[in-house]
Design an enzyme around this catalytic site. Structure first.
Site, mmCIF file in Angstrom:
data_model
loop_
_atom_site.group_PDB
_atom_site.id
_atom_site.type_symbol
_atom_site.label_atom_id
_atom_site.label_comp_id
_atom_site.label_asym_id
_atom_site.label_seq_id
_atom_site.Cartn_x
_atom_site.Cartn_y
_atom_site.Cartn_z
ATOM 1 N N PRO A 2 -18.511 -28.246 -17.417
ATOM 2 C CA PRO A 2 -18.763 -28.638 -16.031
ATOM 3 C C PRO A 2 -17.767 -27.983 -15.093
ATOM 4 C CG PRO A 2 -18.934 -30.533 -17.475
ATOM 5 C CD PRO A 2 -18.409 -29.401 -18.316
ATOM 6 N N GLU A 3 -18.271 -27.515 -13.981
ATOM 7 C CA GLU A 3 -17.448 -26.802 -13.029
ATOM 8 C C GLU A 3 -17.117 -27.713 -11.846
ATOM 9 O OE1 GLU A 3 -19.991 -22.868 -14.209
ATOM 10 O OE2 GLU A 3 -18.989 -22.835 -12.262
ATOM 11 N N LYS A 62 -11.692 -28.372 -12.600
ATOM 12 C CA LYS A 62 -12.436 -28.939 -13.722
ATOM 13 C C LYS A 62 -11.781 -30.203 -14.266
ATOM 14 C CE LYS A 62 -14.168 -24.379 -15.118
ATOM 15 N NZ LYS A 62 -14.277 -23.412 -16.225
ATOM 16 N N TYR A 108 -21.457 -40.926 -29.451
ATOM 17 C CA TYR A 108 -20.313 -40.043 -29.278
ATOM 18 C C TYR A 108 -19.318 -40.533 -28.225
ATOM 19 C CZ TYR A 108 -23.992 -37.247 -31.422
ATOM 20 O OH TYR A 108 -25.008 -36.817 -32.223
ATOM 21 N N ARG A 129 -19.123 -32.623 -28.961
ATOM 22 C CA ARG A 129 -18.488 -31.431 -29.519
ATOM 23 C C ARG A 129 -16.970 -31.512 -29.599
ATOM 24 N NH1 ARG A 129 -20.536 -25.934 -27.226
ATOM 25 N NH2 ARG A 129 -19.258 -25.296 -28.998
#
Length: 371
Positions: A2-3, A62, A108, A129
């Site tokens: 995500p930016e 970020k 998660y 991840r």
């Protein structure tokens, strides 16, 4: 990952649902990567937030943070696949009708927050991840940017307009001889710009991503500065909702790569091509973005070719986020896997099936709409 705009979206939801409320219940599942890589444990995180009031939320590029009624405070970034879900709120609004998004707690999760104040709010930080980072920073809330990891990152185009001036940018560009796209992606230079925002900025500035930063003319620096503030501020104003992005943006038309019977071109017919710069797939419009100075892969530039080859070898074991200065080894990720063209660099669904792709982590409609 995500930016700037995507993180701004989450900060918006934190302020809307959590700020001003007391955390009556905090649960954290320890992860020796997500917490441990930055010197925090789930137990420490849980103890630090339990029973405290959420006083505020903010971001620098970020990174984002939640400030509590007393230190320490939580500072986080999403890595490639992290996100913050708030029960009953459409932070992933484009997916709110899917059953998997109704599950609570979600899969998660790394921590769960629940408030005692009405209306009660519940939030969950998720990451399939494990490339995100969650840490505690023990400092006064108004000094949080003076501490690691924020102090090692560059100014942000929107929050730091008084710092990131045209003159400051000109000096930064002159001080480095790297492809301009690579410079924009390096969080130590400027905070928050990732792959799609970098491409959008360079397209509007009419600058080729391979051109060396120290070869840009004064006019190009001016155009780059203007485009940077325009793209970043516009994307934040609409909370990364790409359906509200201007129709003339490159973002609206760049997603045809690799898709059958779908070309990558602008409405006026200008072709969109794809090259690799700074380890990332970059969308370029050759008719608009021309090399006006020395650039990587230029004819006869043997030195840049050697640099490019060395960079490719180095990137084989390098994680997405260059700004994580105190976590440079990142051994958990050895390769990105097969490349696929997509805005979302996360999982296929929240069932654990992942897509390793080239491109930023732009939450489909949270940051795209390419119908």
């Amino acid at each position: 990952m995500p930016e700037l705009a995507e993180v701004a979206r989450i900060v918006h939801f934190i302020r809307q649902h959590l700020v001003g409320k007391t955390l009556s219940k905090v649960q954290a599942q320890h992860d020796d990567i997500v917490y441990g890589k930055v010197g925090t444990t789930a137990a420490e995180f849980q103890k630090a937030l339990q029973g405290k009031q959420v006083m505020g939320a903010g971001q620098q590029g970020k990174y984002f943070w939640i400030t509590m009624s007393s230190p320490p405070h939580a500072v986080m970034h999403f890595g490639m696949a992290g996100w913050l879900k708030i029960k009953g709120a459409d932070t992933y609004y484009y997916r709110s009708d899917k059953p998997v998004d109704q599950e609570w707690p979600p899969k998660y999760w790394k921590f769960l927050l629940e408030t005692s104040d009405e209306p009660k709010a519940e939030a969950a930080f998720v990451d399939a991840r494990r490339l995100s980072r969650i840490r505690l920073v023990d400092c006064p809330a108004d000094e949080i940017r003076k501490y690691t990891p924020l102090k090692e990152n560059g100014p942000e185009p929107v929050a730091d307009k008084d710092i990131l001036t045209e003159g400051w940018l000109a000096e930064k560009l002159k001080s480095r001889k790297v492809p301009i796209k690579a410079l924009l992606l390096d969080q130590a230079n400027i905070s928050g710009i990732g792959n799609w925002m970098g491409d959008e900025i360079l397209y509007h500035a009419k600058i080729h991503p391979e051109q060396y930063s120290n070869t840009l003319s004064a006019d190009q620096v001016k155009e780059l500065h203007t485009a940077m503030h325009y793209v970043c501020s516009t994307a934040i104003e609409v909370l990364a909702d790409s359906e509200k992005f201007p129709e003339h943006w490159l973002f609206k038309h760049r997603w045809g790569k690799g898709k059958k019977n779908q070309s990558s071109a602008l409405p006026n017919g200008d072709k969109i091509t794809f090259i690799t710069v700074g380890g990332r797939t970059s969308a370029v419009v050759p008719a608009v973005q021309k090399k006006t100075g020395l650039a990587t892969n230029s004819t006869g530039d043997e030195n840049s070719k050697k640099i490019s080859s060395a960079s490719k070898r180095k990137r084989a074991t390098k994680q997405e986020d260059d700004s994580e200065v105190d976590d440079k080894s990142k051994p958990e990720i050895k390769s990105r896997g097969p490349k696929r063209q997509s805005i979302s660099a996360i999982k296929k669904e929240e069932d654990g099936e992942e897509k390793d792709v080239v491109g930023p982590v732009e939450r489909r409609r949270s940051t795209r709409s390419r119908k």
